[in-house]
Design an enzyme around this catalytic site. Structure first.
Site, PDB file in Angstrom:
ATOM      1  N   ASP A 128       0.852  -1.184   0.000  1.00  8.11           N
ATOM      2  CA  ASP A 128       0.000   0.000   0.000  1.00  8.11           C
ATOM      3  C   ASP A 128       0.894   1.244   0.000  1.00  8.11           C
ATOM      4  O   ASP A 128       2.023   1.201   0.482  1.00  8.11           O
ATOM      5  CB  ASP A 128      -0.885   0.049   1.245  1.00  8.11           C
ATOM      6  CG  ASP A 128      -1.904  -1.082   1.295  1.00  8.11           C
ATOM      7  OD1 ASP A 128      -2.347  -1.521   0.220  1.00  8.11           O
ATOM      8  OD2 ASP A 128      -2.248  -1.508   2.414  1.00  8.11           O
ATOM      9  N   ASP A 151      -1.354  -2.114  -4.513  1.00  5.69           N
ATOM     10  CA  ASP A 151      -2.628  -2.251  -3.802  1.00  5.69           C
ATOM     11  C   ASP A 151      -3.137  -0.857  -3.463  1.00  5.69           C
ATOM     12  O   ASP A 151      -3.053   0.047  -4.274  1.00  5.69           O
ATOM     13  CB  ASP A 151      -2.434  -3.140  -2.576  1.00  5.69           C
ATOM     14  CG  ASP A 151      -3.736  -3.768  -2.080  1.00  5.69           C
ATOM     15  OD1 ASP A 151      -4.801  -3.462  -2.647  1.00  5.69           O
ATOM     16  OD2 ASP A 151      -3.694  -4.551  -1.114  1.00  5.69           O
ATOM     17  N   ASP A 155      -5.306   2.941   2.529  1.00  5.34           N
ATOM     18  CA  ASP A 155      -6.159   1.929   3.146  1.00  5.34           C
ATOM     19  C   ASP A 155      -6.205   2.151   4.648  1.00  5.34           C
ATOM     20  O   ASP A 155      -5.171   2.361   5.290  1.00  5.34           O
ATOM     21  CB  ASP A 155      -5.646   0.525   2.843  1.00  5.34           C
ATOM     22  CG  ASP A 155      -6.004   0.060   1.433  1.00  5.34           C
ATOM     23  OD1 ASP A 155      -6.578   0.861   0.675  1.00  5.34           O
ATOM     24  OD2 ASP A 155      -5.683  -1.099   1.094  1.00  5.34           O
ATOM     25  N   ARG A 208     -13.073   1.873  -5.416  1.00 10.61           N
ATOM     26  CA  ARG A 208     -12.785   2.131  -4.000  1.00 10.61           C
ATOM     27  C   ARG A 208     -12.510   3.613  -3.741  1.00 10.61           C
ATOM     28  O   ARG A 208     -11.408   3.995  -3.361  1.00 10.61           O
ATOM     29  CB  ARG A 208     -11.629   1.271  -3.492  1.00 10.61           C
ATOM     30  CG  ARG A 208     -11.877  -0.206  -3.628  1.00 10.61           C
ATOM     31  CD  ARG A 208     -10.768  -1.041  -3.014  1.00 10.61           C
ATOM     32  NE  ARG A 208     -11.047  -2.469  -3.145  1.00 10.61           N
ATOM     33  CZ  ARG A 208     -10.253  -3.438  -2.705  1.00 10.61           C
ATOM     34  NH1 ARG A 208      -9.124  -3.129  -2.085  1.00 10.61           N
ATOM     35  NH2 ARG A 208     -10.586  -4.704  -2.868  1.00 10.61           N
TER      36      ARG A 208
END
Length: 316
Positions: A128, A151, A155, A208
């Site tokens: 991430d 990714d 997050d 997302r």
């Protein structure tokens, strides 16, 4: 999905007023350097405050500086190439000098608190770019640019709370911002994962923006979405998401309930501008927003956000 060709502001602004509003763009209601939203709660987010400043130019120096248990203001200069995730401890401001970039790695805030990350370009990370987890609190992710990572860009998971994600740009990337990592983590996440996402530019990124589990209320306002091929916002697993005064352009699926194998949450959409976009899916109610804020008119969001979001748009 069938694309709906239309232009309207959802919820509050009559169609007759849309053209007039579009003709008179205004500056942002709050200064682009102001902290707004959930990051102001629980004592606020000050990062390193007035602590001593350290300038880093290498991966080893960055690793040492962010991993120190002392409060610090850390200035990143030049391009730092690294791999994996670098642990960031409490009471840190990590801010990029002009043109600063972190390439190949990410920053991991794991159970710590009071961290500010600003004015950095992240690209080609192999996990991430920014990971916030294990009940980390009072985090502000502001004016960064993210592209071409493996990714998540940002997050947030595992009971983390009181977070603002503002004025960032995501482009050439798939999974932008996950909130809540697992359908089975309710015992840690319910009552937490309270995040504000505002004035971000989701620039043809795929999905997302954010994908939400459990958090309530999660506040998504004044973001600009353009040509997102997956979806804009998803509310799942009992989350409550207020999607307010955003601008969606060429987005077939601006917001919906449920995602993948995750059950639906609730989602209230208010005063959004939808241009050549779907109408979205809403349902249920959302807890009230406890902080003060003044949203920009949705018709002005595109010009405001594209002029000011991302690294290099603030004086450091």
């Amino acid at each position: 999905m069938h694309r709906r060709i239309h232009r309207f502001i959802q919820g509050a602004v009559p169609l007759a007023l849309v053209g007039a509003v579009l003709a008179a763009p205004q500056p942002a209601s709050a200064a682009i350097t102001d902290l707004v939203g959930w990051g102001t709660q629980n004592g606020g987010t000050t990062g390193g405050g007035s602590a001593a400043t350290t300038t880093v130019t290498s991966a080893s120096a960055l690793t040492t500086a962010v991993g120190s248990t002392s409060a610090a203001v850390i200035r990143v200069s030049g391009t730092i190439s690294c791999s994996g995730m670098l642990r960031v401890r409490s009471n840190k401001t990590i801010i990029g000098n002009s043109g600063a970039a972190i390439v190949g790695c990410g920053l991991n805030i794991n159970g710590d608190r009071n961290v500010i990350i600003r004015n950095l370009t992240f690209r080609n990370w192999n996990d991430d770019a920014i990971n916030v987890q294990e009940s980390a609190t009072n985090i502000w992710v502001d004016h960064n640019t993210f592209s071409n990572g493996y990714d998540g860009a940002v997050d947030i998971k595992r009971g983390s709370d009181f977070i603002t994600v503002s004025w960032n740009r995501v482009f050439s990337h798939d999974k932008s911002m996950l909130l809540g990592h697992s359908d089975s983590n309710a015992s840690q996440d319910v009552g937490h994962l309270r995040v504000t996402y505002h004035h971000n530019w989701f620039d043809a990124s795929t999905q997302r923006h954010p994908r939400v589990r459990f958090g309530n209320p999660v506040h998504v306002y004044n973001n600009y979405y353009n040509s997102n091929s997956g979806y804009g916002v998803a509310s799942t697993e009992g989350a409550g998401v207020l999607v307010e005064a955003n601008s969606f352009e060429n987005v077939d699926d601006p917001f919906h309930l449920g995602e993948g194998s995750s059950d639906a949450g609730t989602l209230v959409a208010r005063n959004n501008l939808l241009v050549n976009s779907g109408s979205g899916q809403t349902g249920g109610s959302v807890a009230s927003i406890p902080y003060s804020y003044t949203p920009d008119a949705p018709a002005n969001v595109k010009s405001i956000v594209t002029a000011n979001a991302g690294a290099g748009r603030i004086s450091v």
